[in-house]
Scaffold this active site. Sequence first.
Site, short mmCIF file in Angstrom:
data_model
loop_
_atom_site.label_atom_id
_atom_site.label_comp_id
_atom_site.label_asym_id
_atom_site.label_seq_id
_atom_site.Cartn_x
_atom_site.Cartn_y
_atom_site.Cartn_z
N SER A 181 -4.02 -29.52 6.59
CA SER A 181 -2.68 -29.25 6.09
C SER A 181 -2.71 -28.60 4.70
O SER A 181 -3.48 -29.00 3.83
CB SER A 181 -1.90 -30.56 6.02
OG SER A 181 -0.62 -30.34 5.48
N LYS A 187 1.45 -27.23 7.08
CA LYS A 187 1.79 -27.58 5.69
C LYS A 187 2.78 -28.75 5.67
O LYS A 187 3.68 -28.82 6.51
CB LYS A 187 2.40 -26.35 4.99
CG LYS A 187 2.92 -26.60 3.59
CD LYS A 187 1.81 -26.92 2.61
CE LYS A 187 2.35 -27.40 1.27
NZ LYS A 187 1.29 -28.01 0.44
N ASN A 220 -5.45 -27.97 -7.01
CA ASN A 220 -4.13 -27.44 -6.70
C ASN A 220 -3.07 -28.46 -7.05
O ASN A 220 -3.30 -29.66 -6.98
CB ASN A 220 -4.03 -27.03 -5.23
CG ASN A 220 -3.50 -28.15 -4.35
OD1 ASN A 220 -2.29 -28.35 -4.25
ND2 ASN A 220 -4.41 -28.89 -3.73
N ALA A 221 -1.94 -27.93 -7.49
CA ALA A 221 -0.75 -28.76 -7.68
C ALA A 221 0.42 -27.93 -7.17
O ALA A 221 1.23 -27.42 -7.94
CB ALA A 221 -0.57 -29.14 -9.14
N GLY A 253 2.74 -29.02 -5.18
CA GLY A 253 3.97 -29.82 -5.24
C GLY A 253 4.74 -29.79 -3.93
O GLY A 253 5.96 -29.94 -3.91
N CYS A 286 -0.38 -37.42 -1.11
CA CYS A 286 -0.34 -36.23 -1.96
C CYS A 286 -0.28 -36.66 -3.42
O CYS A 286 0.63 -37.39 -3.83
CB CYS A 286 0.87 -35.36 -1.65
SG CYS A 286 0.91 -33.91 -2.72
N THR A 291 -6.82 -34.95 -1.49
CA THR A 291 -7.54 -34.49 -2.68
C THR A 291 -7.68 -35.60 -3.73
O THR A 291 -6.95 -36.57 -3.74
CB THR A 291 -6.79 -33.31 -3.31
OG1 THR A 291 -5.44 -33.70 -3.53
CG2 THR A 291 -6.86 -32.09 -2.43
N GLY A 337 -12.65 -29.08 -1.76
CA GLY A 337 -13.79 -28.17 -1.63
C GLY A 337 -15.11 -28.92 -1.62
O GLY A 337 -15.15 -30.16 -1.72
N THR A 340 -10.14 -26.04 2.23
CA THR A 340 -10.47 -25.03 1.22
C THR A 340 -11.38 -23.92 1.77
O THR A 340 -11.22 -22.76 1.41
CB THR A 340 -11.13 -25.74 0.01
OG1 THR A 340 -10.20 -26.71 -0.49
CG2 THR A 340 -11.46 -24.77 -1.09
C1 LIG Z 1 -3.65 -25.61 -1.62
C2 LIG Z 1 -3.71 -26.95 -0.90
C3 LIG Z 1 -2.54 -27.47 -0.33
C4 LIG Z 1 -2.58 -28.70 0.34
N1 LIG Z 1 -1.44 -29.18 0.92
C5 LIG Z 1 -1.47 -30.35 1.63
C6 LIG Z 1 -0.31 -30.83 2.30
O1 LIG Z 1 0.74 -30.20 2.32
N2 LIG Z 1 -0.41 -32.02 2.97
C7 LIG Z 1 -1.59 -32.73 3.01
O2 LIG Z 1 -1.64 -33.80 3.63
N3 LIG Z 1 -2.71 -32.27 2.41
C8 LIG Z 1 -2.67 -31.11 1.73
N4 LIG Z 1 -3.82 -30.64 1.13
C9 LIG Z 1 -5.08 -31.41 1.24
C10 LIG Z 1 -5.98 -30.85 2.35
O3 LIG Z 1 -5.35 -30.93 3.62
C11 LIG Z 1 -7.34 -31.60 2.40
O4 LIG Z 1 -7.10 -32.98 2.65
C12 LIG Z 1 -8.12 -31.46 1.10
O5 LIG Z 1 -7.99 -30.16 0.58
C13 LIG Z 1 -9.61 -31.77 1.30
O6 LIG Z 1 -10.20 -30.92 2.25
P1 LIG Z 1 -11.01 -29.56 1.86
O7 LIG Z 1 -12.00 -29.95 0.82
O8 LIG Z 1 -11.61 -29.09 3.16
O9 LIG Z 1 -9.99 -28.61 1.33
C14 LIG Z 1 -3.81 -29.42 0.45
C15 LIG Z 1 -4.97 -28.87 -0.13
C16 LIG Z 1 -4.93 -27.65 -0.79
C17 LIG Z 1 -6.21 -27.10 -1.38
#
Ligand SMILES: Cc1cc2nc3c(=O)[nH]c(=O)nc-3n(C[C@H](O)[C@H](O)[C@H](O)COP(=O)(O)O)c2cc1C
Length: 315
Positions: free
Chosen positions: A20, A44, A68-69, A71, A129, A192, A216, A265
């Site tokens: 997401s 999302k 990221n923030a 929001g 979040c 995150t 990441g 990521t």
């Molecule tokens: C830009 C961005 C937006 C994100 N938006 C959401 C979100 O809307 N809902 C959610 O549950 N997680 C959100 N996440 C978290 C990711 O789904 C994921 O749990 C986190 O990035 C760790 O995985 P990764 O290291 O593969 O990115 C977001 C992450 C990023 C980087």
Amino acid sequence: MDLSVRIGPLHLRNPLIAASGCFGYGLEYADLVDLASLGGVAVKGLFLKEREGHPPPRIVETPSGMLNAIGLQGIGIRRFISEKMPGLRQRGAVVFVNICGSTLDEYVELARILDGEEGVAALELNISCPNIKEGGITFGCNLGATFDVVSAVRRATRLPIIPKLTPNVTDISAFARAAEDAGADAVSLVNTFLAMAIDVETRRPRLSNVMGGLSGPAIRPIAVRMVYECARKVKIPIIGIGGISTANDVLEFMIAGATAVQVGTANFVDPFIWPKLIDGVRAYMERHRLARLADLIGTIEPGGKGNDGSTAGRA
Ligand SMILES: Cc1cc2nc3c(=O)[nH]c(=O)nc-3n(C[C@H](O)[C@H](O)[C@H](O)COP(=O)(O)O)c2cc1C
């Protein structure tokens, strides 16, 4: 070769789910990726209403990761259903709708609305979040609130429910257990890590929101450890998330106990990553004469001699 996995009542063709917030509402990537070839697409995060999110800057690159923030900027549930669901259905995507609430009632209302919606495979409850003031992580950082929100959503829908857990707690496995006790079909982890970065020239935080969430490859070993801990505490399937960018990373999470994984990521770095991950997993299965990928889940061996003959015992 059978790459399929089961998440509660769901049968996924493979364990790879787009995370997401890193894959839009799926349709934005439909020209680059065959959505039906993925195990699933987590869209999302959505509230009942549209949201603008935080002002820029809301993304910062960091060593082996990013902050990221955003929001939780989003189009709201009604527009999602009318504008995005038809295309997702048409493309055969297995849709995980990531829902967020400022209150418990908002999660329940979202679940009720989505319950009757054709093509929704599961609800992922974002109670993790770190970038919003009300709701979200305030549920995910409190055991009682986690139990309450999952139970309330459980009563509101027949859809599979998958709470998404935050790593910003001392013992994540207690939260996985609370979610299981409340009737969750699976848990996904991790969201995150709360983090920040400062520009030393201006002495200002690099994000307008001051703090943000770290994702990441930098977070992967911590996420693997958390999946491992949760797998020993709960019986429901775990969806592992955190820094996955190669087939080996997928396999590592599965060996630690994940039934499926999400990739976030890394999709920003390489939107063509999906077939590469699948090919790499297949090559591993061939090399290890593994007919069913599901047989790999939780097969971690006890610590001891490593490949190099060293002792890999715990410090
Ligand atoms: C830009 C961005 C937006 C994100 N938006 C959401 C979100 O809307 N809902 C959610 O549950 N997680 C959100 N996440 C978290 C990711 O789904 C994921 O749990 C986190 O990035 C760790 O995985 P990764 O290291 O593969 O990115 C977001 C992450 C990023 C980087």
